[in-house]
Motif scaffolding. Structure first.
Motif, PDB file in Angstrom:
ATOM      1  N   ASP A 113       6.755  -0.049  -2.151  1.00  0.00           N
ATOM      2  CA  ASP A 113       8.518   0.286  -1.574  1.00  0.00           C
ATOM      3  C   ASP A 113       9.071   1.797  -2.228  1.00  0.00           C
ATOM      4  OD1 ASP A 113       7.942  -2.086   0.522  1.00  0.00           O
ATOM      5  OD2 ASP A 113       8.973  -3.441  -0.823  1.00  0.00           O
ATOM      6  N   GLU A 169      13.392  -5.025 -12.302  1.00  0.00           N
ATOM      7  CA  GLU A 169      13.065  -6.551 -11.099  1.00  0.00           C
ATOM      8  C   GLU A 169      12.515  -7.608 -12.524  1.00  0.00           C
ATOM      9  OE1 GLU A 169       9.104  -5.271  -8.220  1.00  0.00           O
ATOM     10  OE2 GLU A 169       9.767  -2.915  -9.346  1.00  0.00           O
ATOM     11  N   THR A 204       6.625  -4.008  -4.469  1.00  0.00           N
ATOM     12  CA  THR A 204       8.205  -3.095  -4.796  1.00  0.00           C
ATOM     13  C   THR A 204       7.616  -1.542  -4.898  1.00  0.00           C
ATOM     14  OG1 THR A 204       7.650  -4.840  -6.512  1.00  0.00           O
ATOM     15  CG2 THR A 204       9.165  -5.134  -5.152  1.00  0.00           C
ATOM     16  N   THR A 263      13.207  -9.961  -4.861  1.00  0.00           N
ATOM     17  CA  THR A 263      14.096  -9.760  -3.915  1.00  0.00           C
ATOM     18  C   THR A 263      15.243  -9.527  -3.010  1.00  0.00           C
ATOM     19  OG1 THR A 263      12.733  -9.155  -2.145  1.00  0.00           O
ATOM     20  CG2 THR A 263      12.413  -7.864  -4.417  1.00  0.00           C
TER      21      THR A 263
END
Length: 258
Positions: free
Chosen positions: A149, A209, A146, A98
């Motif tokens: 998130d 991702e 993630t 990221t």
């Protein structure tokens, strides 16, 4: 095979291989990971094995050393704290690349494409994050990930669990109705008949991702190059495909593209 160890602090000295690669301890490539996180890293018969372990073993072999694994919190891995403190040479923890993490870490080329999955107790009616929110279901996530998130970004406030095992146990004990976790991890959980009898994959979230291995920011470019080379060579000679099928399952079309 990699060995497990627990570290309370880092080393203050480094050694250098003949190729100029810096190592925190002579004769070994020291890896920080967060256990358990099958099928990427987990303990089996007293040793740490998994997809990440196998790929880093390739880089260690090229360097002429053995891999040694240290179990650390994911928080100190993703922030670069462990690498900065000299605890380890490389972080290998199924870690998504990221922009935020790039500020603290130097990442390898991507080695794995990963989406998120929603796992629920059987009978729970939810296929999307929107369903979870509108039905006010109890949601769980793994801290500092993630997936967590993403849940926050969608307006959800999941209960945060420190590890993937704790997250799954939260689903098992009713602390959560649905949990969000990386798709390959959920697939691995459902290989266990006991889990498959109680839980089901209710939805996937396409995220684009990609995982990367990481080294100290600005601190070890030659090690990073060695890891990149090991990944590239494995994709070219078929080793990557063999490891993928051993630890993950059937490899999707294009997964080994350069």
């Amino acid at each position: 095979m990699a060995l497990t160890a627990t570290a309370c602090g880092g080393g203050s000295k480094t050694t250098t291989t003949a190729d100029g690669v810096k190592l925190v301890k002579a004769g070994q490539l020291t890896t920080c990971t967060h256990l358990p996180y099958p099928p990427f890293q987990m303990e089996k018969n007293g040793k740490v094995v998994g997809f990440d372990v196998a790929v880093i073993d390739l880089a260690a072999k090229d360097l002429g050393v053995k891999q040694q694994i240290i179990d650390k919190s994911f928080e100190t891995i993703k922030t670069g704290a462990d690498l900065n403190a000299g605890v380890c040479d490389v972080a290998a923890a199924a870690m998504t690349i990221t922009p935020e993490r790039k500020q603290n870490l130097d990442f390898s080329v991507p080695y794995f494409d990963a989406d998120q999955a929603l796992l629920a107790r059987k009978g729970v009616d939810a296929k999307t994050l929107a369903d979870i929110k509108s039905k006010k279901l109890k949601m769980g996530s793994q801290s500092s990930t993630t997936g967590e998130d993403l849940a926050h970004a969608k307006g959800l406030d999941p209960q945060s669990f420190e590890s993937s095992d704790a997250e799954l146990n939260g689903l098992r004990t009713g602390q959560a109705d649905v949990i969000i976790q990386d798709y390959p991890v959920v697939q691995d959980w459902l290989k266990d008949p006991a889990n498959a009898a109680k839980f089901e994959l209710v939805g996937t979230v396409k995220t684009g991702e990609q995982y990367g291995f990481a080294v100290k920011k600005g601190g070890n470019p030659k090690l990073l190059a060695a890891i990149d080379k090991a990944i590239g060579d494995a994709k070219k000679d078929g080793t990557y495909k063999k490891l993928y099928e051993k630890w993950i399952g059937p490899m999707p079309e294009g997964a080994a593209a350069q």
